[in-house]
Design a protein around this motif. Structure first.
Motif, mmCIF file in Angstrom:
data_model
loop_
_atom_site.group_PDB
_atom_site.id
_atom_site.type_symbol
_atom_site.label_atom_id
_atom_site.label_comp_id
_atom_site.label_asym_id
_atom_site.label_seq_id
_atom_site.Cartn_x
_atom_site.Cartn_y
_atom_site.Cartn_z
ATOM 1 N N ILE A 96 43.826 48.351 57.387
ATOM 2 C CA ILE A 96 43.631 49.124 58.873
ATOM 3 C C ILE A 96 42.432 50.122 59.068
ATOM 4 O O ILE A 96 41.018 50.607 58.732
ATOM 5 C CB ILE A 96 43.399 48.273 59.199
ATOM 6 N N LEU A 97 43.703 50.344 58.470
ATOM 7 C CA LEU A 97 43.496 52.296 58.551
ATOM 8 C C LEU A 97 42.955 52.959 57.324
ATOM 9 O O LEU A 97 41.865 54.145 57.590
ATOM 10 C CB LEU A 97 44.814 53.163 58.117
ATOM 11 N N THR A 98 43.044 52.169 55.942
ATOM 12 C CA THR A 98 42.984 52.690 55.202
ATOM 13 C C THR A 98 40.766 52.079 54.246
ATOM 14 O O THR A 98 40.824 52.066 53.173
ATOM 15 C CB THR A 98 43.469 52.498 53.728
ATOM 16 N N CYS A 99 40.674 51.244 55.357
ATOM 17 C CA CYS A 99 39.266 49.838 54.675
ATOM 18 C C CYS A 99 39.932 49.881 54.192
ATOM 19 O O CYS A 99 38.796 48.759 52.978
ATOM 20 C CB CYS A 99 37.931 51.244 54.823
ATOM 21 N N CYS A 100 40.758 48.736 53.478
ATOM 22 C CA CYS A 100 41.327 48.043 51.924
ATOM 23 C C CYS A 100 42.080 46.905 52.840
ATOM 24 O O CYS A 100 43.201 46.787 53.414
ATOM 25 C CB CYS A 100 41.979 48.921 51.394
ATOM 26 N N PRO A 101 40.622 45.609 52.605
ATOM 27 C CA PRO A 101 41.870 44.559 52.577
ATOM 28 C C PRO A 101 42.857 44.244 52.171
ATOM 29 O O PRO A 101 42.575 44.063 50.460
ATOM 30 C CB PRO A 101 40.960 43.164 52.190
ATOM 31 N N LEU A 102 44.074 43.966 52.048
ATOM 32 C CA LEU A 102 45.306 43.544 51.272
ATOM 33 C C LEU A 102 45.065 43.091 50.620
ATOM 34 O O LEU A 102 45.778 43.344 49.099
ATOM 35 C CB LEU A 102 46.763 43.267 52.362
ATOM 36 N N ASN A 103 45.001 41.243 50.530
ATOM 37 C CA ASN A 103 45.628 40.153 49.609
ATOM 38 C C ASN A 103 44.112 40.598 48.467
ATOM 39 O O ASN A 103 43.905 40.691 47.802
ATOM 40 C CB ASN A 103 44.884 38.797 50.416
ATOM 41 N N GLN A 104 42.535 41.022 48.667
ATOM 42 C CA GLN A 104 41.639 41.195 47.812
ATOM 43 C C GLN A 104 41.909 42.280 47.046
ATOM 44 O O GLN A 104 41.648 42.491 45.755
ATOM 45 C CB GLN A 104 40.243 41.959 48.975
ATOM 46 N N TRP A 105 42.462 43.002 47.986
ATOM 47 C CA TRP A 105 43.192 45.014 46.744
ATOM 48 C C TRP A 105 43.944 44.119 45.932
ATOM 49 O O TRP A 105 44.527 45.099 44.844
ATOM 50 C CB TRP A 105 43.129 46.128 47.879
ATOM 51 N N ARG A 106 45.133 43.307 46.161
ATOM 52 C CA ARG A 106 45.999 43.254 45.425
ATOM 53 C C ARG A 106 45.509 42.457 43.778
ATOM 54 O O ARG A 106 46.140 42.917 43.415
ATOM 55 C CB ARG A 106 46.742 41.881 46.662
ATOM 56 N N TYR A 107 44.646 41.556 44.546
ATOM 57 C CA TYR A 107 43.988 40.380 43.422
ATOM 58 C C TYR A 107 43.549 41.578 41.878
ATOM 59 O O TYR A 107 43.613 41.448 41.210
ATOM 60 C CB TYR A 107 42.643 40.000 43.785
ATOM 61 N N SER A 108 42.627 42.275 42.577
ATOM 62 C CA SER A 108 41.173 43.232 41.832
ATOM 63 C C SER A 108 42.756 44.224 41.157
ATOM 64 O O SER A 108 43.385 45.019 40.210
ATOM 65 C CB SER A 108 40.877 44.192 42.634
ATOM 66 N N HIS A 109 43.723 44.647 42.149
ATOM 67 C CA HIS A 109 45.223 45.553 41.331
ATOM 68 C C HIS A 109 45.785 45.128 40.334
ATOM 69 O O HIS A 109 46.411 46.127 39.336
ATOM 70 C CB HIS A 109 45.922 46.131 42.252
ATOM 71 N N SER A 110 46.571 43.634 40.354
ATOM 72 C CA SER A 110 47.107 43.498 39.972
ATOM 73 C C SER A 110 46.403 43.030 38.567
ATOM 74 O O SER A 110 47.293 42.728 37.475
ATOM 75 C CB SER A 110 47.015 41.625 40.640
ATOM 76 N N MET A 111 44.842 42.512 38.585
ATOM 77 C CA MET A 111 44.331 42.447 37.000
ATOM 78 C C MET A 111 44.277 43.890 36.130
ATOM 79 O O MET A 111 44.261 43.882 35.328
ATOM 80 C CB MET A 111 42.853 42.195 37.682
ATOM 81 N N HIS A 112 43.937 44.752 37.172
ATOM 82 C CA HIS A 112 44.083 46.289 36.688
ATOM 83 C C HIS A 112 44.653 46.338 35.997
ATOM 84 O O HIS A 112 45.887 46.878 34.960
ATOM 85 C CB HIS A 112 44.416 47.253 37.804
ATOM 86 N N HIS A 113 46.863 46.179 36.659
ATOM 87 C CA HIS A 113 48.006 46.468 36.107
ATOM 88 C C HIS A 113 47.846 45.404 35.294
ATOM 89 O O HIS A 113 48.948 45.727 33.467
ATOM 90 C CB HIS A 113 48.784 46.333 36.910
ATOM 91 N N ALA A 114 47.160 44.192 34.582
ATOM 92 C CA ALA A 114 47.843 43.515 33.725
ATOM 93 C C ALA A 114 46.530 44.011 32.614
ATOM 94 O O ALA A 114 46.988 43.040 31.409
ATOM 95 C CB ALA A 114 47.071 41.977 34.176
ATOM 96 N N THR A 115 45.590 44.506 32.659
ATOM 97 C CA THR A 115 44.593 44.547 31.421
ATOM 98 C C THR A 115 43.827 45.894 30.947
ATOM 99 O O THR A 115 43.594 46.329 30.337
ATOM 100 C CB THR A 115 43.370 44.031 31.997
ATOM 101 N N ASN A 116 44.776 46.763 31.915
ATOM 102 C CA ASN A 116 44.777 48.648 31.747
ATOM 103 C C ASN A 116 45.195 48.833 30.311
ATOM 104 O O ASN A 116 45.687 48.652 29.050
ATOM 105 C CB ASN A 116 45.983 49.121 32.546
ATOM 106 N N GLY A 117 44.165 49.143 29.908
ATOM 107 C CA GLY A 117 43.847 49.950 28.784
ATOM 108 C C GLY A 117 43.134 48.570 27.280
ATOM 109 O O GLY A 117 43.122 49.197 26.111
ATOM 110 N N ASN A 118 43.640 46.896 28.236
ATOM 111 C CA ASN A 118 42.922 46.536 26.690
ATOM 112 C C ASN A 118 41.485 45.996 27.237
ATOM 113 O O ASN A 118 40.701 45.804 27.845
ATOM 114 C CB ASN A 118 43.155 45.280 27.532
ATOM 115 N N LEU A 119 40.722 46.479 25.908
ATOM 116 C CA LEU A 119 39.151 46.995 25.539
ATOM 117 C C LEU A 119 38.780 45.442 25.716
ATOM 118 O O LEU A 119 37.260 45.131 25.592
ATOM 119 C CB LEU A 119 38.963 47.587 23.344
ATOM 120 N N ASP A 120 39.454 44.220 25.860
ATOM 121 C CA ASP A 120 39.000 43.014 25.975
ATOM 122 C C ASP A 120 38.020 42.232 27.334
ATOM 123 O O ASP A 120 37.925 41.635 27.374
ATOM 124 C CB ASP A 120 39.225 41.815 24.981
ATOM 125 N N ARG A 121 39.508 42.911 28.159
ATOM 126 C CA ARG A 121 39.244 42.267 29.148
ATOM 127 C C ARG A 121 39.403 43.377 30.521
ATOM 128 O O ARG A 121 40.148 43.645 31.487
ATOM 129 C CB ARG A 121 41.214 41.944 29.745
#
Length: 341
Positions: A96-121
């Motif tokens: 709420i303080l940072t204007c970021c929904p927890l679950n929504q951001w968790r999904y996109s950030h988990s994808m970032h961790h799983a695909t960081n540096g992967n040119l196909d993903r």
């Protein structure tokens, strides 16, 4: 050492640091949230003196808001508390303080961790980065669109405003009910908090304080995320050659900041360790680095050298490094002469 052996060895190294400490987490909440609220009120009192006094106070307040985001970030990874419900509650409040929904951001950030540096993903939770060949294959208008997107004014100025104020207010298409409800709760919390502050202090005072606080913290947050992966000899590979450990240790920077900035940014400069194990709480990242020579980067990025990242725009698969747009002409000239890159 083969990759499997290396992965197991590294997992063994970081495992002792993956357990959160309740008292450390509570203390970090206290030394972050309390000064944030106090300084915001002091900034309000300073309005009656001079706005030139208020602005420096909002800059410090913005630094504390970045630190709140690091708490939010750890809650998303489930590393701030051992208890899942505690992470959900604290993460939602910080959201709420940072204007970021927890679950929504968790999904996109988990994808970032799983695909960081992967040119196909690529494409979820990351900074859009094209290869030289991909860029040249685009029609003119899409090339211009990419250049505009990578312009620092757009990326660090308009980017935080669009992402934090608008994009995060809406659920993604495939979001499940729990994620949707969390977004609604965070949105309602933002409206309630803003409304309460406007009622208590006046909407003009709210905008004069919260406006620069939001903008400065947003720019700082975008810059941190950018420089943690957009450095000259980063890591990008096709899926068949990509592996998690190399993406973590080579594709995430060690941003060696002055101690005061390291405190405000919650040790997130040790980003290579965070990507290796997101379960390590932010307050143990420095210790994990210092106590394990194998995890100590030989080429840290400093506050000064990180400024070079402004010119990196496009990935060259042959040189294995990020280049500026000026490199495109040289690449095409080399190709026309048959010299390759």
């Amino acid at each position: 050492m083969n990759l499997l052996g290396s992965t197991k060895h590294l997992r063994k190294i970081v495992a002792p640091y993956e357990k959160s400490s309740v008292w450390r987490s509570v203390w970090q909440m206290f030394n972050t949230f309390a000064p944030l609220f106090i300084l915001w009120y002091v900034a309000y009192l300073s309005l009656s003196v001079s706005y030139w006094l208020t602005l420096p106070l909002t800059a410090i307040t913005a630094g504390l808001l970045v630190r709140v985001f690091i708490i939010f970030h750890d809650c998303c990874h489930g590393s701030f508390f051992a208890n899942r419900r505690a992470n959900e509650i604290v993460g939602t409040i910080a959201g709420i303080l940072t204007c970021c929904p927890l679950n929504q951001w968790r999904y996109s950030h988990s994808m970032h961790h799983a695909t960081n540096g992967n040119l196909d993903r690529r494409g979820t939770g990351d900074i859009r980065t094209l290869t030289v060949q991909e860029y040249l294959a685009l029609p003119f208008y899409k090339r211009m669109g990419y250049r505009i997107y990578r312009n620092p004014f757009v990326l660090f100025g308009l980017g935080p405003i669009y992402i934090f104020l608008f994009e995060y207010r809406f659920n993604r298409k495939d979001a499940k009910i729990k994620e949707r409800l969390n977004t609604y709760i965070v949105n309602a919390g933002i409206v309630a908090a803003a409304g309460l502050l406007c009622w208590a202090f006046g909407w003009q005072a709210f905008l004069l304080i919260q406006g620069p606080t939001f903008l400065i913290s947003g720019i700082a947050g975008f810059w941190l995320f950018y420089v943690q992966h957009q450095f000259e000899h980063s890591y990008f590979e096709k899926n068949e050659n990509w592996n998690y450990v190399d993406a973590a240790l080579q594709g995430s920077s060690f941003y060696k900041l002055p101690k005061v900035l390291q405190w405000f940014t919650g040790n997130i400069g040790y980003h290579h360790i965070h990507h290796l194990s997101p379960r390590v709480p932010n307050y143990y990242l420095e210790r994990t680095h210092d106590e394990n020579e194998m995890l100590q980067s030989d080429h840290p990025i400093t506050l000064f050298t990180s400024l070079r990242s402004f010119r990196f725009r496009i990935w060259d698969e042959h040189r294995k490094q990020l280049m500026g747009f000026g490199y495109i002409k040289r690449f095409k000239l080399e190709q026309s002469k048959g010299g390759g890159a």
